[in-house]
Design a protein around this motif. Structure first.
Motif, short mmCIF file in Angstrom:
data_model
loop_
_atom_site.label_atom_id
_atom_site.label_comp_id
_atom_site.label_asym_id
_atom_site.label_seq_id
_atom_site.Cartn_x
_atom_site.Cartn_y
_atom_site.Cartn_z
N ARG A 276 -21.90 -57.27 -7.31
CA ARG A 276 -23.14 -57.87 -8.68
C ARG A 276 -24.23 -58.49 -8.28
O ARG A 276 -24.90 -59.09 -8.95
CB ARG A 276 -21.86 -58.34 -9.52
N ALA A 277 -24.90 -58.74 -6.48
CA ALA A 277 -25.56 -59.55 -6.79
C ALA A 277 -26.64 -59.37 -7.10
O ALA A 277 -27.02 -57.97 -7.24
CB ALA A 277 -25.87 -59.73 -4.41
N THR A 278 -27.98 -60.33 -7.65
CA THR A 278 -29.73 -59.72 -7.87
C THR A 278 -29.45 -58.85 -7.70
O THR A 278 -30.49 -58.44 -5.69
CB THR A 278 -29.97 -60.76 -8.07
N PRO A 279 -30.24 -57.83 -8.35
CA PRO A 279 -31.10 -57.16 -6.90
C PRO A 279 -32.39 -57.46 -7.06
O PRO A 279 -32.84 -57.49 -7.49
CB PRO A 279 -30.73 -55.28 -8.12
N THR A 280 -32.50 -56.56 -5.64
CA THR A 280 -33.76 -57.00 -5.34
C THR A 280 -35.11 -55.69 -5.67
O THR A 280 -36.02 -55.92 -5.87
CB THR A 280 -33.90 -56.99 -3.50
N LEU A 281 -34.30 -54.80 -4.94
CA LEU A 281 -35.19 -53.14 -5.59
C LEU A 281 -34.75 -52.45 -6.96
O LEU A 281 -33.80 -52.17 -6.83
CB LEU A 281 -35.41 -52.30 -4.70
N GLN A 282 -35.47 -52.67 -7.74
CA GLN A 282 -34.42 -51.91 -8.85
C GLN A 282 -35.37 -50.15 -9.68
O GLN A 282 -37.32 -50.61 -9.63
CB GLN A 282 -34.21 -52.65 -10.39
N MET A 283 -34.94 -49.41 -9.31
CA MET A 283 -35.78 -48.32 -9.59
C MET A 283 -34.95 -47.67 -10.64
O MET A 283 -34.20 -47.65 -11.02
CB MET A 283 -35.83 -46.57 -8.89
N ARG A 284 -35.91 -47.36 -12.04
CA ARG A 284 -35.03 -46.58 -13.37
C ARG A 284 -36.20 -45.41 -13.96
O ARG A 284 -37.20 -45.74 -13.72
CB ARG A 284 -35.13 -47.83 -14.10
N VAL B 276 -34.18 -40.08 -12.26
CA VAL B 276 -33.78 -41.39 -10.56
C VAL B 276 -32.86 -42.64 -10.76
O VAL B 276 -34.39 -43.45 -11.32
CB VAL B 276 -33.89 -41.54 -9.73
N ASP B 277 -32.18 -42.81 -11.28
CA ASP B 277 -32.10 -44.56 -10.95
C ASP B 277 -31.83 -45.41 -9.70
O ASP B 277 -30.87 -44.71 -8.81
CB ASP B 277 -30.12 -45.19 -12.43
N PHE B 278 -31.85 -46.31 -9.16
CA PHE B 278 -31.76 -46.18 -8.20
C PHE B 278 -31.91 -48.00 -7.90
O PHE B 278 -32.67 -48.78 -7.95
CB PHE B 278 -32.47 -46.17 -6.93
N VAL B 279 -30.55 -49.30 -7.23
CA VAL B 279 -30.66 -50.25 -6.85
C VAL B 279 -30.42 -50.59 -5.75
O VAL B 279 -29.46 -50.04 -5.32
CB VAL B 279 -29.75 -50.54 -8.24
N ALA B 280 -31.18 -51.48 -5.48
CA ALA B 280 -30.89 -51.91 -3.71
C ALA B 280 -30.45 -53.37 -3.43
O ALA B 280 -31.96 -53.86 -4.00
CB ALA B 280 -32.00 -51.00 -2.34
N ARG B 281 -29.63 -53.67 -3.29
CA ARG B 281 -29.57 -55.75 -3.54
C ARG B 281 -29.83 -56.27 -1.81
O ARG B 281 -29.30 -55.54 -1.10
CB ARG B 281 -27.77 -55.96 -4.27
N ALA B 282 -29.75 -57.47 -2.30
CA ALA B 282 -30.05 -57.57 -0.92
C ALA B 282 -28.92 -58.32 0.32
O ALA B 282 -27.74 -58.36 -0.43
CB ALA B 282 -30.53 -59.37 -1.23
N THR C 128 -31.56 -58.78 4.21
CA THR C 128 -32.87 -57.44 3.83
C THR C 128 -31.64 -56.69 3.75
O THR C 128 -30.93 -56.94 3.80
CB THR C 128 -33.26 -57.54 5.80
N SER C 129 -32.05 -56.24 2.13
CA SER C 129 -31.80 -54.93 1.69
C SER C 129 -31.89 -53.93 2.67
O SER C 129 -33.15 -53.47 2.59
CB SER C 129 -32.09 -54.98 0.04
N VAL C 130 -31.38 -52.89 2.92
CA VAL C 130 -31.66 -51.97 3.52
C VAL C 130 -31.39 -50.53 2.88
O VAL C 130 -30.40 -50.35 2.36
CB VAL C 130 -30.44 -51.47 5.06
N VAL C 131 -31.88 -50.19 3.06
CA VAL C 131 -32.02 -48.18 2.41
C VAL C 131 -32.21 -46.97 3.72
O VAL C 131 -32.87 -47.13 4.24
CB VAL C 131 -33.38 -47.98 1.85
N TYR C 132 -30.77 -46.33 4.01
CA TYR C 132 -30.36 -45.73 4.97
C TYR C 132 -29.93 -44.59 4.71
O TYR C 132 -29.52 -44.22 3.92
CB TYR C 132 -28.99 -46.57 5.44
N GLY D 216 -42.43 -58.62 7.11
CA GLY D 216 -42.22 -58.53 5.69
C GLY D 216 -41.57 -57.96 5.23
O GLY D 216 -41.46 -57.65 3.90
N GLY D 217 -40.72 -57.15 6.00
CA GLY D 217 -39.90 -55.69 5.47
C GLY D 217 -38.59 -56.79 4.82
O GLY D 217 -37.73 -56.53 5.26
N ARG D 218 -38.43 -56.95 3.43
CA ARG D 218 -37.78 -57.26 2.79
C ARG D 218 -36.58 -56.06 2.30
O ARG D 218 -35.23 -56.16 2.31
CB ARG D 218 -37.54 -58.22 1.84
N ILE D 219 -37.32 -55.36 2.09
CA ILE D 219 -36.92 -53.87 1.41
C ILE D 219 -37.46 -52.36 2.84
O ILE D 219 -37.94 -52.33 2.50
CB ILE D 219 -37.05 -53.31 0.05
N LEU D 220 -35.90 -52.72 3.49
CA LEU D 220 -35.76 -51.14 4.38
C LEU D 220 -35.49 -50.66 4.15
O LEU D 220 -34.62 -49.93 3.79
CB LEU D 220 -35.42 -51.92 5.63
#
Lengths: 502, 323
Positions: free
Chosen positions: A8-16, A31-37, A199-203, A166-170
Motif C-alpha cells: 500500500r506504499a504511496t505509488p511512485t508511478l501511476q497510470m490511469r 490500462v491502469d498500472f501502479v508501480a510503488r517505490a 527504486t521502483s522497477v517495472v520488470y 537518476g532513474g527512480r522508475i526503472l
C-alpha cells in the motif's frame, strides 16, 4: 522480500485509463498500472497483448491517445523521452544502447564525461565509474571495452547507467531474454539491490519462474486490457498462465487428419556455443513442425543456420536422406529447401525493387539471362494471386506495401516455385494485422497440404497451436520438450514455454 | 533511351525517371542557353562535336560505373587504369606493335586491374572505397613508371579513330553511345543487371536467393576495367601521345561526380544511365563554357565540385521527401 515496503506504499508511478490505438488496431484499451517505490512489478502478456506499447508510452517514445500518467502524484505534463527521463523514468530496452568499442566507464558516463578545463579528466572518469560499480556490487573493470564483456554484463552496465542517471522508475524490458542461469542471476541480484535502495522497477519477462521468484507485484495484459494485477505471493503460476492465455480461442484450428508422414527434412545436433545446444528435429512431408521458444532464445538460430546466412554452427541437415550443406546456398535451393526470414525487409526482400521482380526472384521462367518482362509479369501475377498479395498501384516497390502484404510477397518470393520440398518459416506473421495473419495461416496450411515439409519457428503460442502438428519447445538454448499439438492445451504449451511448475 | 519506357508503364521505371531527371535536364538546357547567348562559338557544329568528343571518354567510364554502383560497388581507380593503359599502349605502338594487338593488350590490362580490385573487395571484404583508392594511387605511379616520366607518342596508328567520323558523327562518340546503350540495356534487360540492382538493394537477400554475389561483383569490376581499357585507347587516339598527368585520379573524380550528379545512389540498389549521361554532358558543357568565356581554368575544378555538392544535396532532399 519481507523487508520491502508494503503493497500500500504511496505509488511512485501511476497510470490511469491509458488508451492507444494505431490506425484501426487498438493496442491498449484503458490500462491502469501502479508501480510503488522499492517494489519490483512484473508486467506479463503474450505477444501482442500491449506490453511493448505500454513500455513505449512510459518511456515517452510514443504518446497515449488518452489517460493520465502521474509520477509522485504529479501528472506528467510534457511528452517525449526527455520529459520522461526528467521525471525519473528510465528504460532499458531489450536491445543494448551501449557503444561497443568504448569502455565500461565511458559508457556509464556517455555524454556526461567529467571534464577539467574542457578536457576529459580520465582519472575522474575511471574513479567515478569504479565507485558507481562498487556501490552496486558489480565486479566489472571500468576500463574494459564493452564488446569484450561476457553475455550478461552489458545489460548490467546499462542498468547501472540508467539508475545512476537518476532513474527512480526503472523499466527493464526482458533483461534476461537470451541469458543463461548464471548471468540472469547477476541481473536479478542487481535488480533486487536497486529495489532495496528505493527504486521502483517495472520488470517485463517471459520467464515465469523468474517472475514468481523476483517480483513483488504482477500485472498481466491481454488484448490491451489488464486482466490480473496482484501481489505475486498471492497468485500462482497456473493463475498467471490462464490469465495470459484467456479462454477465447482466437483462431479456429481446422480438423486435420493425423497421418504418418514420410520424413523429409532432418536436422541433427544443431549447436552454437552460448546460443543453442544439440537441437534435432525431423519434419515429414505435409507436416508442420514448430520450434518455439521465448523471444530471443536459441530457436532463433534456425534461420541463420539453415539458410546459410551465417557460419559457425555444428549440425547436419538432410533432405530426403541427402545431406545438405546450408552454406552452399545455391545447391540447397536447388535441392528444394527454402528458408523464409522473419526480417522481411532486412534479409528477405529487395526493398527498392518492384513487387513483381521480388516475387519472381527465384522463379525459373522469369530468371533468364535476358529478361522477359512479359513472362515475368505473368509469373508474378500467378504468385501474387496464390499468395494474396494486394497492391493499390499496379507494381510498386515492395517497400511501399503494408506489413501484411510485404509478408505475403516474402512468402511468394520464396515458396511460389514448383520445386519446393521443405521450408523453414521464421516467425511468419510477425508484425502483421489479424486479418493478414489468418490469411497467412491458411497459405501455410495449403503449403503443407501440397506435401511440403514445413518447419516453423515462432514465439507465438497462438500460432503454434493453430498451425503445428508437433512442437519442439526450446528454453535457454535447449530443447526441453517435444509434443504432439493434439495432446497439448494452450495452457500446457505456455507452461512449457515460460516455465513455472503447474 | 527515355522513349523505350513509354509503352509499358507497369514495369518500367522510366516515366517517373523522366520527371526525376527534369531538374537536371532543365539546368543543362539553361546553361546551354546562357552559353549560346554569351559566346557565338558555343552553338556551332564544330564546338558541339568537339564537346561530345571530349566527353566520350568520360561517358564510357561513367556508364560502366553506373552499373557497378547499382550493385553497391565503387571504383576510384578507373581514371588511373586509363592512365596506365594510355602509357602502355603508347609504348607498345612506339615499339612497333600492331594497333589491334596493342589495343587488345590495353583492354586485357584493364581487365586485370578490375580483377585485382574485385578480388580484394570480395575475398578480403575490404571496403571498395579503400581498395580502389589504394589501387588508384599505385596505378597513377605505375603510369609514370611506364612512360619513364616522359611523353610517349602513339604515332599515327590511332589518328583515324580519334579524328574520323561517319556521317558527321565522330567514331569516339559512336563508341560512347554504344557503351551507354549497352549499360542501359544491361540494367534493364539482362538478369546480370537486375541481379546487380538486387545486390545493391539488399546483398543478404540476394545471396540467400541464390545469386553468387562475390562472382557477380568480381565480374562487374572486371567489366569496368575493360571499359577503362577501351577508354584509355579512346583517350590516346584523341591526344596522340601519352604524357605524365594524363587521366589519373582527377579524371576519375569527375566520372564519379557525373554519376552522382545523375542521381545514382552511392549505396546501391538504384541507378540511372540516363541521369549519368546528363551528368556527363553537364560537366562537359561547363568545362567547355569556362574555356569559351576565357575564365581561368582553375575555376573548372571549383565548378565541378559546386555542381556535385548541389546535386548531392538535391538528391538527398528528394530522397527524404519520399519517406
Amino acid at each position: 522480500m519481507t523487508d520491502r515496503p508494503p503493497a500500500r506504499a504511496t505509488p511512485t508511478l501511476q497510470m490511469r485509463g491509458i488508451v492507444k490505438s494505431y490506425g484501426g488496431a487498438t493496442a491498449l484499451r484503458g490500462v491502469d498500472f501502479v508501480a510503488r517505490a522499492g517494489r519490483i512489478h512484473a508486467l506479463l502478456g503474450m505477444n501482442g497483448a500491449g506490453k511493448s506499447t505500454l513500455v513505449q508510452i512510459l518511456s515517452g517514445a510514443v504518446a497515449a491517445d488518452s489517460g493520465v500518467i502521474e509520477v509522485d502524484g504529479a501528472p506528467l505534463t510534457h511528452q517525449g523521452p526527455r520529459a520522461a527521463r526528467a521525471a525519473g523514468i528510465a528504460t532499458v530496452y531489450q536491445r543494448r544502447t551501449l557503444v561497443p568499442a568504448l569502455s565500461v566507464a565511458e559508457n556509464l558516463m556517455l555524454g556526461r564525461l567529467p571534464r577539467r578545463r574542457r578536457v576529459v579528466a580520465w582519472r575522474d572518469v575511471h574513479d567515478r565509474a569504479a565507485s558507481m560499480l562498487a556501490d552496486l556490487d558489480l565486479d566489472l573493470d571500468p576500463q574494459t571495452a564493452v564488446d569484450t564483456l561476457g553475455p550478461g554484463s552489458p545489460t548490467l552496465v546499462e542498468i547501472a547507467r540508467e539508475s545512476h542517471r537518476g532513474g527512480r522508475i526503472l523499466i527493464l524490458d526482458e533483461p534476461t531474454a537470451s541469458l543463461g542461469g548464471h548471468d540472469a542471476a547477476l541481473i536479478h541480484r542487481l535488480v533486487r539491490q536497486l529495489a532495496e535502495g528505493g527504486t521502483s522497477v517495472v520488470y517485463i519477462s517471459h520467464h515465469l519462474d523468474e517472475v514468481i521468484d523476483l517480483s513483488d507485484d504482477v500485472t498481466i495484459l491481454r488484448d490491451g486490457h489488464v486482466v490480473l494485477t496482484a501481489e505475486t505471493a498471492s497468485t500462482s503460476a497456473a493463475e498467471i498462465v490462464s490469465a495470459m492465455v484467456g479462454t477465447t480461442v482466437v483462431n479456429e484450428r481446422p480438423p486435420r487428419p493425423a497421418r504418418a508422414h514420410t520424413p523429409v527434412l532432418r536436422i541433427e545436433g544443431l549447436a552454437k556455443p552460448g546460443r543453442i545446444a544439440d537441437l534435432s528435429v525431423t519434419v515429414g512431408a505435409g507436416e508442420i513442425v514448430a520450434v518455439i521458444g521465448p523471444a530471443g532464445d536459441g530457436h532463433e538460430e534456425l534461420f541463420p543456420f539453415l539458410s546459410g546466412m551465417r557460419s559457425g554452427y555444428d549440425g547436419k541437415v538432410s533432405l530426403r536422406d541427402e545431406q545438405i550443406r546450408p552454406r552452399r546456398i545455391r545447391s540447397s535451393l536447388r535441392s528444394g529447401l527454402r528458408c523464409v526470414t522473419g526480417d522481411r525487409l532486412g534479409t528477405g526482400l529487395v526493398p527498392q525493387l518492384s513487387v513483381d521482380e521480388n516475387v519472381t526472384a527465384l522463379h525459373p521462367r522469369a530468371r533468364r539471362p535476358l529478361m522477359r518482362w512479359r513472362q515475368l509479369r505473368a509469373a508474378a501475377g500467378e504468385a501474387r494471386a496464390r499468395f494474396g498479395v494486394v497492391t493499390l498501384q499496379p507494381n510498386p516497390p515492395v517497400a511501399a506495401l503494408s506489413g501484411g502484404n510485404q509478408q505475403k510477397a516474402l512468402l511468394a518470393k520464396w515458396l511460389s516455385g514448383t520445386a519446393v520440398s521443405a521450408c523453414l518459416l521464421e516467425d511468419p506473421t510477425g508484425g502483421v494485422d489479424v486479418r493478414a495473419k489468418a490469411e497467412i495461416h491458411t497459405i501455410i496450411e495449403s503449403l503443407a497440404e501440397s506435401g511440403i515439409a514445413v518447419l516453423l519457428t515462432s514465439s507465438d503460442t497462438d500460432e503454434v497451436m493453430r498451425l503445428a502438428d508437433r512442437v519442439v519447445v526450446v528454453r535457454a538454448g535447449r530443447a526441453i520438450a517435444e509434443r504432439r499439438v493434439d495432446d497439448l492445451t494452450h495452457d500446457a504449451l505456455t507452461h512449457l514455454l515460460l516455465g513455472g511448475s503447474q | 533511351m527515355n522513349s523505350i519506357g513509354l509503352s509499358r508503364t507497369t514495369t518500367l521505371r522510366l516515366p517517373p525517371a523522366l520527371g526525376r531527371h527534369a531538374g537536371l535536364a532543365a539546368v543543362l538546357l539553361l546553361i546551354c542557353l546562357y552559353l549560346s547567348l554569351r559566346s557565338e562559338v558555343f552553338a556551332t557544329t564544330p564546338n558541339v562535336v568537339n564537346v561530345l568528343r571530349q566527353v566520350a571518354v568520360m561517358a564510357v567510364l561513367a556508364a560502366g560505373l553506373t552499373v557497378l554502383m547499382a550493385a553497391g560497388g565503387l571504383d576510384f581507380s578507373l581514371g588511373s587504369q586509363v592512365a596506365v593503359v594510355v602509357a602502355v599502349v603508347a609504348r607498345l605502338l612506339e615499339s612497333g606493335a600492331h594497333v589491334v594487338v596493342a589495343s587488345i593488350c590495353g583492354v586485357l590490362l584493364g581487365a586485370v586491374f578490375g580483377l585485382v580490385n574485385g578480388l580484394v573487395v570480395t575475398v578480403f571484404n575490404v571496403a571498395p572505397f579503400v581498395t580502389t583508392l589504394a589501387t588508384a594511387t599505385v596505378l597513377d605511379g605505375a603510369a609514370l613508371i611506364a612512360m619513364q616520366g616522359q611523353s610517349v607518342s602513339a604515332g599515327g596508328a590511332l589518328t583515324e579513330l580519334g579524328t574520323g567520323e561517319v556521317l558527321g558523327i565522330p567514331y569516339l562518340l559512336l563508341i560512347a553511345a554504344v557503351v551507354i546503350a549497352g549499360a542501359a540495356a544491361t540494367l534493364r534487360w539482362t538478369r546480370f543487371g537486375r541481379d546487380a540492382l538486387a545486390i545493391g538493394g539488399n546483398a543478404v537477400a540476394a545471396r540467400l536467393g541464390g545469386i553468387a554475389v562475390p562472382r557477380h561483383t568480381v565480374a562487374l569490376y572486371v567489366a569496368n576495367g575493360m571499359l577503362a581499357g577501351l577508354a584509355g585507347i579512346m583517350l590516346l587516339s584523341r591526344l596522340g601521345a601519352a604524357s605524365p598527368g594524363t587521366a589519373g585520379l582527377h579524371l576519375e573524380l569527375t566520372v564519379v561526380a557525373a554519376v552522382v550528379i545523375g542521381g545514382t545512389a552511392l549505396h546501391g540498389g538504384n541507378a540511372t544511365v540516363a541521369g549519368t549521361v546528363l551528368g556527363v554532358l553537364l560537366l562537359g558543357v561547363v568545362a567547355n563554357g569556362i574555356n569559351l568565356l576565357q575564365i581561368d581554368s582553375f575555376y573548372q575544378s571549383v565548378s565541378v565540385g559546386v555542381v556535385l555538392l548541389v546535386a548531392a544535396v538535391v538528391n538527398q532532399l528528394r530522397h527524404r521527401g519520399r519517406h
